[in-house]
Design an enzyme around this catalytic site. Structure first.
Site, PDB file in Angstrom:
ATOM      1  N   ASP A 131       0.855  -1.178   0.000  1.00  0.00           N
ATOM      2  CA  ASP A 131       0.000   0.000   0.000  1.00  0.00           C
ATOM      3  C   ASP A 131       0.896   1.235   0.000  1.00  0.00           C
ATOM      4  O   ASP A 131       2.022   1.201   0.523  1.00  0.00           O
ATOM      5  CB  ASP A 131      -0.889  -0.005   1.248  1.00  0.00           C
ATOM      6  CG  ASP A 131      -1.929  -1.117   1.183  1.00  0.00           C
ATOM      7  OD1 ASP A 131      -2.374  -1.443   0.063  1.00  0.00           O
ATOM      8  OD2 ASP A 131      -2.280  -1.669   2.238  1.00  0.00           O
ATOM      9  N   TYR A 160       9.469  -0.313   2.898  1.00  0.00           N
ATOM     10  CA  TYR A 160      10.162  -1.304   2.078  1.00  0.00           C
ATOM     11  C   TYR A 160      11.380  -0.731   1.377  1.00  0.00           C
ATOM     12  O   TYR A 160      12.423  -1.364   1.326  1.00  0.00           O
ATOM     13  CB  TYR A 160       9.205  -1.932   1.070  1.00  0.00           C
ATOM     14  CG  TYR A 160       8.162  -2.785   1.746  1.00  0.00           C
ATOM     15  CD1 TYR A 160       8.521  -4.017   2.300  1.00  0.00           C
ATOM     16  CD2 TYR A 160       6.850  -2.366   1.880  1.00  0.00           C
ATOM     17  CE1 TYR A 160       7.579  -4.804   2.949  1.00  0.00           C
ATOM     18  CE2 TYR A 160       5.899  -3.145   2.517  1.00  0.00           C
ATOM     19  CZ  TYR A 160       6.267  -4.362   3.054  1.00  0.00           C
ATOM     20  OH  TYR A 160       5.347  -5.129   3.701  1.00  0.00           O
TER      21      TYR A 160
END
Lengths: 160, 160
Positions: B133, B140
């Site tokens: 999302d 990340y």
């Protein structure tokens, strides 16, 4: 003929629609993929080679393996391929979509993808994802695939 | 203690590093995931519900299921989760990464992902993908994941 095709390609096979009536091309998720033939197909489309032992395990662990064969009663020839991984329920991902260059331009890729998606639909998979090379973005977006990023799901890669 | 932890979480378990010494949090790919507990965790992070029957099948068909448990000798509680699909050789995709809001902010997500990637590395998976999302893109990309599009692999979605 239909009985022979069932024997060779399984009852879920499907004939491709092509502009030639000298050829019969068959989609099947049941006929076993010969690893050497698959390697030749990947060579023909210019993909880098992978160890056969690893490819064998990857195919075994895939959710779905689909081939297009040029029908021959004795030696059918693999001319197209795609496979999916996933949990078979919520997610599936399509990999390694290939059509032999000699057979490109006749709508086979489109028929291959439609066949793959029909199989996943039968399993009621909720969402399908796919990573495509930039050259084939138009191919997928013309068939109802939604290109990221739409600001909804961002794709990431990692090489362990 | 270590023998008890092996019994509860399997020999591949790993302790989380956390700023509190009153808590023991344990990563495990071997302890079975309780579906009700998983649903509670997904509720807590605000995900929409899925039929348990389908979640059970999706977990069974996944390549890897990892939990973080708040250790308790009698009733360990699931506070984190991630799973992977894939062929176990060439490709893996990470799905459903969740850490319970009460346990967020202590680096657990990072440790969860490191544990997941270590398991995939042991299997010598070549490439790992993930859809995130927009809110967690920074999470990340700060950990070595490469955000698409880089013009190399374009991500597509399809809802059959």
């Amino acid at each position: 003929m239909s009985e022979l095709l069932n024997d060779l390609y399984g009852p879920a096979h499907q004939l491709c629609t092509i502009p030639s009536d000298r050829l019969t091309l068959v989609l099947s998720r049941e006929r076993e993929i010969d690893l050497i033939e698959l390697e030749q197909l990947c060579d023909a489309v210019g993909w880098s080679r992978r160890p056969l032992r690893r490819v064998r395990r990857a195919l075994q662990n895939s959710l779905l393996r689909v081939g297009i064969w040029r029908h021959d009663p004795r030696v059918p020839k693999l001319v197209g391929f795609a496979r999916c991984t996933g949990d078979g329920v919520i997610d599936a991902t399509v990999w390694d979509v290939a059509v032999h260059p000699l057979y490109q331009g006749a709508g086979l890729g489109k028929q291959l993808m439609a066949y793959v998606l029909a199989q996943l639909q039968r399993q009621q998979v909720q969402r399908v994802s796919l990573f495509a090379d930039p050259e084939v973005v138009g191919f997928y977006s013309g068939q109802g695939w939604e290109l990221e990023p739409q600001g909804r799901r961002c794709a990431f890669w990692y090489a362990p």
